[in-house]
Scaffold this motif. Structure first.
Motif, PDB file in Angstrom:
ATOM      1  N   THR A   1     -62.964  25.179  28.468  1.00 55.93           N
ATOM      2  CA  THR A   1     -62.927  25.283  27.075  1.00 55.93           C
ATOM      3  C   THR A   1     -62.091  26.836  26.840  1.00 55.93           C
ATOM      4  O   THR A   1     -62.456  27.648  27.349  1.00 55.93           O
ATOM      5  CB  THR A   1     -64.106  25.566  26.440  1.00 55.93           C
ATOM      6  OG1 THR A   1     -64.902  24.189  26.554  1.00 55.93           O
ATOM      7  CG2 THR A   1     -64.171  25.886  24.853  1.00 55.93           C
TER       8      THR A   1
ATOM      9  N   SER B   1     -60.633  29.626  24.391  1.00 54.41           N
ATOM     10  CA  SER B   1     -60.654  30.316  23.366  1.00 54.41           C
ATOM     11  C   SER B   1     -59.745  31.513  22.988  1.00 54.41           C
ATOM     12  O   SER B   1     -59.328  31.987  24.234  1.00 54.41           O
ATOM     13  CB  SER B   1     -62.276  30.951  22.954  1.00 54.41           C
ATOM     14  OG  SER B   1     -62.506  31.746  24.085  1.00 54.41           O
TER      15      SER B   1
ATOM     16  N   ASP C   1     -56.821  31.265  22.234  1.00 58.08           N
ATOM     17  CA  ASP C   1     -55.420  30.784  22.388  1.00 58.08           C
ATOM     18  C   ASP C   1     -55.477  29.170  22.324  1.00 58.08           C
ATOM     19  O   ASP C   1     -56.573  28.431  22.230  1.00 58.08           O
ATOM     20  CB  ASP C   1     -54.942  31.086  23.793  1.00 58.08           C
ATOM     21  CG  ASP C   1     -53.161  30.745  24.034  1.00 58.08           C
ATOM     22  OD1 ASP C   1     -52.579  30.796  25.037  1.00 58.08           O
ATOM     23  OD2 ASP C   1     -52.659  30.561  22.809  1.00 58.08           O
ATOM     24  N   SER C   2     -54.173  28.484  22.016  1.00 58.18           N
ATOM     25  CA  SER C   2     -54.356  27.248  21.806  1.00 58.18           C
ATOM     26  C   SER C   2     -53.685  26.573  22.719  1.00 58.18           C
ATOM     27  O   SER C   2     -52.705  26.813  23.392  1.00 58.18           O
ATOM     28  CB  SER C   2     -53.205  26.782  20.459  1.00 58.18           C
ATOM     29  OG  SER C   2     -53.313  25.270  20.484  1.00 58.18           O
TER      30      SER C   2
ATOM     31  N   SER D   1     -52.454  23.759  22.836  1.00 55.76           N
ATOM     32  CA  SER D   1     -51.230  23.292  22.172  1.00 55.76           C
ATOM     33  C   SER D   1     -49.961  23.829  22.415  1.00 55.76           C
ATOM     34  O   SER D   1     -48.980  23.888  21.779  1.00 55.76           O
ATOM     35  CB  SER D   1     -51.354  22.649  20.770  1.00 55.76           C
ATOM     36  OG  SER D   1     -52.493  21.731  20.665  1.00 55.76           O
ATOM     37  N   ARG D   2     -49.783  24.611  23.332  1.00 52.80           N
ATOM     38  CA  ARG D   2     -48.775  25.459  23.976  1.00 52.80           C
ATOM     39  C   ARG D   2     -48.888  25.686  25.378  1.00 52.80           C
ATOM     40  O   ARG D   2     -50.160  25.802  25.791  1.00 52.80           O
ATOM     41  CB  ARG D   2     -48.527  26.826  23.041  1.00 52.80           C
ATOM     42  CG  ARG D   2     -49.516  27.718  23.134  1.00 52.80           C
ATOM     43  CD  ARG D   2     -49.304  28.921  22.211  1.00 52.80           C
ATOM     44  NE  ARG D   2     -49.919  30.122  22.754  1.00 52.80           N
ATOM     45  CZ  ARG D   2     -49.313  31.182  23.217  1.00 52.80           C
ATOM     46  NH1 ARG D   2     -47.890  31.007  23.418  1.00 52.80           N
ATOM     47  NH2 ARG D   2     -49.932  32.360  23.546  1.00 52.80           N
TER      48      ARG D   2
ATOM     49  N   TYR E   1     -48.682  21.260  27.253  1.00 56.29           N
ATOM     50  CA  TYR E   1     -49.333  20.667  26.226  1.00 56.29           C
ATOM     51  C   TYR E   1     -48.658  19.355  25.753  1.00 56.29           C
ATOM     52  O   TYR E   1     -49.263  18.720  24.968  1.00 56.29           O
ATOM     53  CB  TYR E   1     -49.266  21.905  25.046  1.00 56.29           C
ATOM     54  CG  TYR E   1     -47.861  21.934  24.620  1.00 56.29           C
ATOM     55  CD1 TYR E   1     -46.827  23.096  25.139  1.00 56.29           C
ATOM     56  CD2 TYR E   1     -47.105  21.370  23.440  1.00 56.29           C
ATOM     57  CE1 TYR E   1     -45.730  23.361  24.498  1.00 56.29           C
ATOM     58  CE2 TYR E   1     -45.795  21.320  23.250  1.00 56.29           C
ATOM     59  CZ  TYR E   1     -45.338  22.403  23.568  1.00 56.29           C
ATOM     60  OH  TYR E   1     -43.948  22.782  23.327  1.00 56.29           O
TER      61      TYR E   1
ATOM     62  N   THR F   1     -57.282  18.245  22.676  1.00 55.11           N
ATOM     63  CA  THR F   1     -56.677  19.364  21.786  1.00 55.11           C
ATOM     64  C   THR F   1     -57.568  19.411  20.803  1.00 55.11           C
ATOM     65  O   THR F   1     -57.642  20.744  19.949  1.00 55.11           O
ATOM     66  CB  THR F   1     -55.114  18.691  21.155  1.00 55.11           C
ATOM     67  OG1 THR F   1     -55.308  17.556  20.588  1.00 55.11           O
ATOM     68  CG2 THR F   1     -54.156  18.755  22.477  1.00 55.11           C
ATOM     69  N   SER F   2     -58.412  18.592  20.187  1.00 50.06           N
ATOM     70  CA  SER F   2     -59.130  18.613  18.987  1.00 50.06           C
ATOM     71  C   SER F   2     -60.005  19.551  19.373  1.00 50.06           C
ATOM     72  O   SER F   2     -60.854  20.236  18.529  1.00 50.06           O
ATOM     73  CB  SER F   2     -59.500  17.491  18.792  1.00 50.06           C
ATOM     74  OG  SER F   2     -60.482  16.755  19.830  1.00 50.06           O
TER      75      SER F   2
ATOM     76  N   ASN G   1     -59.690  21.957  21.928  1.00 52.46           N
ATOM     77  CA  ASN G   1     -59.101  23.187  22.738  1.00 52.46           C
ATOM     78  C   ASN G   1     -59.398  23.204  24.120  1.00 52.46           C
ATOM     79  O   ASN G   1     -60.042  24.322  24.422  1.00 52.46           O
ATOM     80  CB  ASN G   1     -59.329  24.471  21.874  1.00 52.46           C
ATOM     81  CG  ASN G   1     -57.908  25.245  22.178  1.00 52.46           C
ATOM     82  OD1 ASN G   1     -56.695  24.852  21.926  1.00 52.46           O
ATOM     83  ND2 ASN G   1     -58.181  26.442  22.348  1.00 52.46           N
TER      84      ASN G   1
ATOM     85  N   ARG H   1     -54.534  30.003  33.079  1.00 58.58           N
ATOM     86  CA  ARG H   1     -53.289  29.973  31.878  1.00 58.58           C
ATOM     87  C   ARG H   1     -52.077  30.334  32.755  1.00 58.58           C
ATOM     88  O   ARG H   1     -52.355  31.305  33.289  1.00 58.58           O
ATOM     89  CB  ARG H   1     -53.604  30.540  30.635  1.00 58.58           C
ATOM     90  CG  ARG H   1     -52.567  30.295  29.482  1.00 58.58           C
ATOM     91  CD  ARG H   1     -52.836  31.269  28.549  1.00 58.58           C
ATOM     92  NE  ARG H   1     -52.099  32.516  28.756  1.00 58.58           N
ATOM     93  CZ  ARG H   1     -51.861  33.590  27.673  1.00 58.58           C
ATOM     94  NH1 ARG H   1     -52.300  33.207  26.454  1.00 58.58           N
ATOM     95  NH2 ARG H   1     -51.408  34.701  27.855  1.00 58.58           N
TER      96      ARG H   1
END
Lengths: 120, 107
Positions: free
Chosen positions: A23, A25, A27-28, A30-31, A53, A73-74, A76, A97
């Motif tokens: 999980t 947090s 940051d998204s 989706s990148r 992503y 993505t929903s 994260n 990451r």
């Protein structure tokens, strides 16, 4: 502040499937690129694979036949599934990451790691 | 796969010493080389990226250099908090392999 947190069972039986979730947090997902890395007890780091992503993935050849990394993505989150586990898969599993929008970007954020033991 | 070989595997040193760790990939990787520090029970922490760039927040006593097949990490004056295990990692081609680690211990 970017934070990653692994979750999942700490004990998996031989021949079963290891499933972990990371999980994110701050940051998204989706990148950028997101990875899984593991470390057997007392040993070094092993790169498992990454996901972009867009959904594209890349896996270590030594694990490719057993590994799936996916995105949610929903929530994260991104996940790791490793099938047909054996004792050799016992390790601390880290999610991470990659910085900079490239898969070759350095790993600048790591989860705290979650230990997984494969045993009956 | 690119094999990463670090030397030495372990190193004993004292506070204030200058130490150098070497990393040699099995093929040329340009400057796609990162260094991480790991303390017991903790996740690795990025020190140096693309061979010689210091990650934000990392003390300037850490430095990296090299390209191709020969890289070094140098700590100019060891501090007590630097005793840890250090890993190099190539990000030139997948799988992005790590060295076996160098454990830096107090003499």
């Amino acid at each position: 502040q970017v934070q990653l947190q692994e979750s999942g069972p700490g004990l998996v039986k031989p021949s079963e499937t290891l499933s972990l979730t990371c999980t994110v947090s701050g940051d998204s997902i989706s990148r950028l690129y997101w990875s899984w890395i593991r470390q057997p007890p007392g040993k070094g780091l092993e790169y498992i694979g990454y996901i972009h992503y867009s959904g594209s993935t890349n896996y270590s050849p030594s694990l490719k036949s057993r590994v799936t990394i996916s995105l949610d993505t929903s929530n994260n989150q991104f996940s790791l599934k490793l099938t047909s586990v054996t004792a050799a898969d016992t390790a601390v599993y880290y999610c991470a990451r990659h910085r900079g929008g490239y898969s070759f970007g350095p790993i600048d954020y790591w989860g705290q790691g979650t230990p997984v033991t494969v045993s009956s | 796969d690119i094999q990463m070989t670090q030397s030495p595997s372990s190193l004993f040193a004292s506070v204030g010493d200058r130490v150098t760790i070497t990393c040699r990939p099995s093929q040329s990787i340009s400057d796609y080389l990162n260094w991480y520090q790991q303390k017991p029970g903790k996740a690795p922490n990025l020190l140096i990226f693309t061979a010689s760039n210091l990650q934000s927040g990392v003390p300037s006593r850490f430095s990296g250099r090299g390209s191709g097949t020969d890289f070094t990490l140098t700590i100019s004056s060891l501090q007590p908090e630097d005793f840890a295990t250090y890993y190099c990692q190539q990000s030139y081609s997948t799988p992005y392999s790590f060295g076996q680690g160098t454990k830096l211990e107090i003499k």
